[in-house]
Design a protein around this motif. Structure first.
Motif, PDB file in Angstrom:
ATOM      1  N   ARG A   1      -0.259   2.658   7.868  1.00  0.00           N
ATOM      2  CA  ARG A   1      -0.293   3.320   6.515  1.00  0.00           C
ATOM      3  C   ARG A   1      -0.957   4.800   6.900  1.00  0.00           C
ATOM      4  O   ARG A   1      -0.667   5.778   6.200  1.00  0.00           O
ATOM      5  CB  ARG A   1      -1.359   2.612   5.633  1.00  0.00           C
ATOM      6  CG  ARG A   1      -1.061   3.341   4.214  1.00  0.00           C
ATOM      7  CD  ARG A   1      -2.265   2.751   3.079  1.00  0.00           C
ATOM      8  NE  ARG A   1      -1.804   3.370   1.794  1.00  0.00           N
ATOM      9  CZ  ARG A   1      -2.316   4.722   1.441  1.00  0.00           C
ATOM     10  NH1 ARG A   1      -2.913   5.391   2.193  1.00  0.00           N
ATOM     11  NH2 ARG A   1      -1.783   5.302   0.305  1.00  0.00           N
TER      12      ARG A   1
ATOM     13  N   GLY B   1      -8.097  -3.843  -0.496  1.00  0.00           N
ATOM     14  CA  GLY B   1      -8.711  -3.708   0.639  1.00  0.00           C
ATOM     15  C   GLY B   1     -10.160  -4.846   0.827  1.00  0.00           C
ATOM     16  O   GLY B   1     -10.187  -5.176   1.863  1.00  0.00           O
TER      17      GLY B   1
ATOM     18  N   ALA C   1      -8.252   2.912   3.309  1.00  0.00           N
ATOM     19  CA  ALA C   1      -7.789   2.596   4.623  1.00  0.00           C
ATOM     20  C   ALA C   1      -8.483   3.119   6.012  1.00  0.00           C
ATOM     21  O   ALA C   1      -8.713   2.662   6.693  1.00  0.00           O
ATOM     22  CB  ALA C   1      -6.115   3.079   4.789  1.00  0.00           C
TER      23      ALA C   1
ATOM     24  N   SER D   1       0.214   2.730  -5.968  1.00  0.00           N
ATOM     25  CA  SER D   1       1.201   2.042  -4.945  1.00  0.00           C
ATOM     26  C   SER D   1       1.498   0.891  -5.452  1.00  0.00           C
ATOM     27  O   SER D   1       1.103   0.339  -6.435  1.00  0.00           O
ATOM     28  CB  SER D   1       0.482   1.986  -3.558  1.00  0.00           C
ATOM     29  OG  SER D   1      -0.672   0.917  -3.757  1.00  0.00           O
TER      30      SER D   1
ATOM     31  N   GLY E   1      -7.208   1.116  -3.415  1.00  0.00           N
ATOM     32  CA  GLY E   1      -7.115   0.058  -2.649  1.00  0.00           C
ATOM     33  C   GLY E   1      -8.097  -0.713  -2.829  1.00  0.00           C
ATOM     34  O   GLY E   1      -8.542  -1.550  -1.760  1.00  0.00           O
TER      35      GLY E   1
ATOM     36  N   GLU F   1      -1.418  -1.748  -6.236  1.00  0.00           N
ATOM     37  CA  GLU F   1      -2.420  -1.133  -6.548  1.00  0.00           C
ATOM     38  C   GLU F   1      -2.764  -1.335  -8.114  1.00  0.00           C
ATOM     39  O   GLU F   1      -3.841  -1.595  -8.449  1.00  0.00           O
ATOM     40  CB  GLU F   1      -2.440   0.254  -6.194  1.00  0.00           C
ATOM     41  CG  GLU F   1      -3.650   1.180  -6.439  1.00  0.00           C
ATOM     42  CD  GLU F   1      -3.659   2.707  -6.309  1.00  0.00           C
ATOM     43  OE1 GLU F   1      -2.634   3.025  -5.341  1.00  0.00           O
ATOM     44  OE2 GLU F   1      -4.010   3.434  -7.082  1.00  0.00           O
TER      45      GLU F   1
ATOM     46  N   MET G   1      -3.118  -1.298   8.142  1.00  0.00           N
ATOM     47  CA  MET G   1      -3.948   0.027   7.507  1.00  0.00           C
ATOM     48  C   MET G   1      -3.707   1.098   8.735  1.00  0.00           C
ATOM     49  O   MET G   1      -3.499   2.326   8.404  1.00  0.00           O
ATOM     50  CB  MET G   1      -5.455  -0.231   7.496  1.00  0.00           C
ATOM     51  CG  MET G   1      -5.643  -0.970   6.117  1.00  0.00           C
ATOM     52  SD  MET G   1      -5.122  -0.203   4.871  1.00  0.00           S
ATOM     53  CE  MET G   1      -3.736  -1.014   4.290  1.00  0.00           C
TER      54      MET G   1
ATOM     55  N   SER H   1       0.833  -1.193  -0.086  1.00  0.00           N
ATOM     56  CA  SER H   1      -0.084  -0.033   0.057  1.00  0.00           C
ATOM     57  C   SER H   1       0.846   1.400  -0.098  1.00  0.00           C
ATOM     58  O   SER H   1       0.176   2.394  -0.204  1.00  0.00           O
ATOM     59  CB  SER H   1      -0.980   0.053   1.130  1.00  0.00           C
ATOM     60  OG  SER H   1      -0.211   0.273   2.250  1.00  0.00           O
TER      61      SER H   1
END
Lengths: 505, 352
Positions: B128, B270, B313, B206, B266, B209, B125, B88
């Protein structure tokens, strides 16, 4: 919900990839030759232990009553073969603790001489239901699925509560076991006849036989035997553990749920195992008491796994000698791997409720040290009762037994699904066993405290009453004395007055 | 023979925690390797540094707690946390971003709560977000996936010895859209940097990603291995897609279309790997659906109306905070009891 659950309509439980039932289920039934000695336990059922009616040194015949039922929920015990009673005393119980329990030891003479049958042979359907129940009781029939509740009181309860449907449990969901499977294949006619007799005894008008779909031969044999009996229906059910649990089977077969804390009879159904039905047939038609049964001997350490017709009370070591061992087992289990009990050693006798003996290798029992719960929810998905095992366990570890109880600790079947699927190997079901014991202990303690309190209260009241009575008695005596004195005074004054009067007169 | 005696069950399903974690890691490998190829060796060095820091943070905490770190590190949870965090991060982020993030994730994100199974928030997360809030410049420095440097040059870039040319940096798709909307340029007249449906993932973003398809494939692999169930990912993706589709249909100039929403940021990582974290998501099926819906809806709301271009996130952390409440409110009905927990009423026999 996965695809399989969606198709089955069964969302609970576990589905072991390998149920280990074969090849033991497929080899022909073997009859075990008589051992030198049998230890027949006095407590092979829930309820009060049976009372011995024979003495040491006495010779007994096959089928002869050796211990009589004691109380309403109890079952008599019969000699499995002919021989001489050598001891009435304690042997190791089939329980992990290795604690002793009472048994009658018979040195067999090998003649296997039969005694008189229990009852004359008549058409069971000409008997009154109560008489049928009496015959079942006399033969010492108990639930052979493992619960070992005496069958006669159960049938009487069914009659009393107007049960309309019998559920016949041919689930046998435990991996490794196939003794019920074997009974249904070999003795389907006896099972169906037993079902009919039981319907007569309970007044039920319908019987549903649930058989897991991994036993197609048993289903076919039972279908054939049930032909012509419209009130008996053979119903395949999905093979999913714990299908053999009465609550789950009732739900799958009737769509109804048994209310929490109630018996199945409260919704008009009664659950009986297929092997029990076969035993009822023999008891009522032939007058043969329950002194032998089919036991599955299985597990990686067994040389010739299979189903064995063995006398009750045979020592596990004799049974294992008969089937042979490939290696020293890492664990001996009575029952299936999910709910069975580990045995302390092999000098333990079988009981009526014993459907299987497993000699498991180290590779079959993967014991791993528990690690932290990762809240994966596997236990929640597996629980057949809709409980939250991870939450219950957390409450119990925090000592919050009342919260665990409020969240359904008593509803736990102890089926072991949660512990089976747990990736962290958390001993969930063991925790619940412990908590149930603890809750029971606390309830007992509370009862005792209340009893002591009530005694103290009674004493206090008695002392108070006595004190009050003493005071009252004293007061009464005082009053009496005062009255007497007053009377005496009165008399004296009146006398003196009289004399005075007399004098004055 | 004397045997060890224990309570039932005497059999267990094979999967242990470390097997589960390693399977999750394995499904991340294709997307990760592809990310290395796309963004070059700086991405690899950052990935390595982040994972090493996460493991180090875990080991130090366990040692302080007086526990033997080696067997506990083997459960693979710290490895997975570091890996997910690395995926991420901006692929060319400097080394200390990885160190701070990795350490934060396993120490403040996990071990302070009591270690595996006790943390309230997803460790990757929360790390991040901590990085994003603390170091917004470094955390939004994205490079164009072109001209990947060699292994050694990449290491020097990660260590900060070679400055990254400005010409290589760009905004992510969602970031670009957000900036243009803020400037008053509507989406019909903006030029997005590459399209989200770009199959080879050659766009800015990212490390894990842009290869959305490989991430989604990994997620499907997790589903088929029955490590996760469909409840969280499907609910989350649906809750992003449905409002996005409605918004785009109403005003395409202001709202990004639903495919771009699903394929960027994400969303996939995610839905399949972050929100499905066992520890921080509800344990019942119904609860997981609610949780997934919440994650998806919050993601869309933050992306559309919030100050940050990307919201996964934040959305996951917000829903993590709600997990105990969801678990308390949404419970399966106990067999033989009503939804309120009272025993079901008894109907007497002969009812049929």
């Amino acid at each position: 919900m996965g695809l399989r659950e969606l198709l089955n309509g069964v969302r609970w439980g576990v589905h072991p990839h390998d149920d280990h039932k074969r090849p033991a289920a497929d080899v022909p039934l073997r009859v075990m030759p008589l051992p030198a000695r049998l230890c027949v336990p006095l407590l092979q059922h829930v309820g009060a232990p049976a009372l011995p009616v024979v003495a040491v040194g006495e010779r007994v015949l096959r089928g002869q009553l050796i211990a009589a039922a004691q109380g309403n929920v109890s079952a008599p015990v019969h000699a499995p073969s002919s021989g001489v009673i050598s001891a009435i005393g304690e042997v190791t119980a089939p329980h992990p603790s290795g604690l002793p329990f009472s048994a009658i030891t018979i040195e067999l003479d090998g003649k296997d001489e039969a005694g008189e049958p229990l009852t004359p042979q008549v058409d069971p359907f000409s008997l009154a239901p109560a008489e049928v129940s009496q015959r079942i009781a006399d033969a010492g029939i108990v639930g052979l699925g493992g619960a070992t509740f005496p069958s006669a009181p159960k049938a009487q309860l069914g009659l009393k509560l107007s049960v309309h449907t019998l559920i016949i449990n041919g689930g046998e969901c435990e991996p490794y076991l196939s003794s019920d499977d074997s009974v249904m294949r070999v003795r389907a006619d006896e099972v169906i006849d037993g079902v009919r007799i039981l319907m007569h005894a309970t007044g039920a008008t319908k019987a549903l036989v649930g058989i897991e779909d991994n036993k197609p031969e048993a289903t076919a044999a039972m279908r054939k035997a049930a032909e012509g009996f419209a009130s008996i229906e053979i119903r395949p059910v999905p093979a999913r553990y714990p299908m053999g649990s009465d609550r789950q089977l009732v739900q799958v077969l009737t769509g109804k749920e048994v209310p929490s804390g109630a018996r199945t009879a409260s919704i008009g159904v009664l659950v009986n195992n297929v092997s029990t039905c076969a035993a009822i047939h023999r008891a009522v038609r032939v007058g043969e008491p329950l002194y032998r049964r089919i036991v599955t001997v299985n597990g990686g350490a067994v040389a010739q796994p299979g189903n064995v017709l063995a006398p009750i009370g045979v020592l596990i070591e004799d049974l294992l000698r008969f089937v042979g061992l490939k290696e020293t087992p890492a664990r001996l289990v009575m029952g299936g791997p999910m709910m069975g009990v580990a045995l302390p050693h092999a000098q333990v006798p079988t009981v009526k409720g014993c459907g299987g003996i497993l000699a498991l290798t180290a590779g079959e029992i993967t014991d791993t040290a528990p690690s932290a719960c990762i809240r994966c929810g596997s236990c929640v998905k597996a629980c057949p009762m809709g409980l939250l095992p991870l939450e219950l366990s957390a409450h119990i570890h925090a000592g919050e037994y009342d919260k665990a109880e409020a969240k359904g600790l008593d509803d736990c079947l102890a089926c072991g699904c949660c512990a089976y699927v747990c990736p962290s190997h958390v001993p969930l079901v063991q925790t619940f066993y412990h908590a149930k014991g603890e809750v029971w202990k606390r309830a007992q303690q509370k009862k005792r405290t209340e009893f002591t309190k009530s005694l103290a209260q009674a004493r206090k009241e008695r002392l108070e009453r006595e004190a009050r009575e003493r005071v009252e008695a004293a007061a009464r005596r005082k009053a009496e004395r005062a009255a007497q004195q007053a009377a005496a005074q009165q008399a004296a004054t009146s006398a003196s007055a009289n004399t005075a009067g007399g004098a004055s007169a | 023979m004397i045997l060890q005696t224990v309570a039932s069950p005497h059999a267990r399903a094979g999967e242990s925690v470390s097997v589960v974690m390693l399977k999750v890691v394995a499904t991340l490998v294709p997307a990760t390797v592809y990310g290395f190829w796309l963004f070059g060796s700086p991405a690899f060095w950052l990935w390595l540094i982040t994972i090493a820091s996460a493991l180090a943070g875990e080991a130090v905490c366990l040692r302080w707690a007086g526990r033997d770190p080696v067997p506990l590190l083997k459960d693979g949870s710290a490895l997975l946390t570091g890996w997910l965090l690395a995926l991420s991060l901006p692929p060319w982020a400097p080394w200390w971003i990885g160190v701070v993030g990795g350490l934060f994730a396993t120490t403040l994100g996990k071990q302070v709560f009591g270690g595996l199974g006790n943390n309230l928030f997803n460790p990757a997360m929360i790390a991040r977000i901590a990085l994003l809030v603390s170091f917004p410049v470094q955390m939004t420095y994205w490079v164009v996936p072109a001209g990947a440097p060699g292994l050694l040059d990449g290491l020097l870039i990660t260590l900060g010895h070679i400055p990254v040319p400005d010409a290589m940096s760009s905004a992510t798709l969602l970031g670009h859209a957000k900036t243009d909307l803020a400037r008053g340029v509507d989406l019909l007249h903006t030029e997005l940097p590459g399209h989200a449906f770009n199959w080879v993932g050659a766009r800015v973003g990212s490390l894990g990603e842009t290869s959305t398809w490989l991430i989604a494939a990994g997620g499907v692999a997790l589903l088929t291995m029955r490590i996760i169930t469909w409840h969280v990912p499907v609910a989350m993706l649906a809750a992003i897609a449905v409002p996005a589709a409605i918004g785009h249909a109403v005003d395409p100039a202001r709202y990004i279309d639903w495919t771009t929403h699903l394929m960027s940021g994400g969303a996939m990582l995610g839905a399949f790997f972050i929100a499905t974290d066992y520890v921080t998501s509800p344990s019942t099926r119904a609860g997981q659906v609610v949780f997934g819906l919440g994650c998806g809806l919050l993601t869309w709301v933050i992306r559309t109306y919030g100050g940050y271009p990307e919201g996964v996130a934040f959305a996951v952390l917000l829903m993590n905070a709600l997990t105990p409440a969801i678990d308390r409110l949404i419970k399966p009905r106990v067999y033989g009891r009503t939804f309120t927990g009272k025993p079901a009423s008894v109907q007497k026999g002969k009812s049929k």
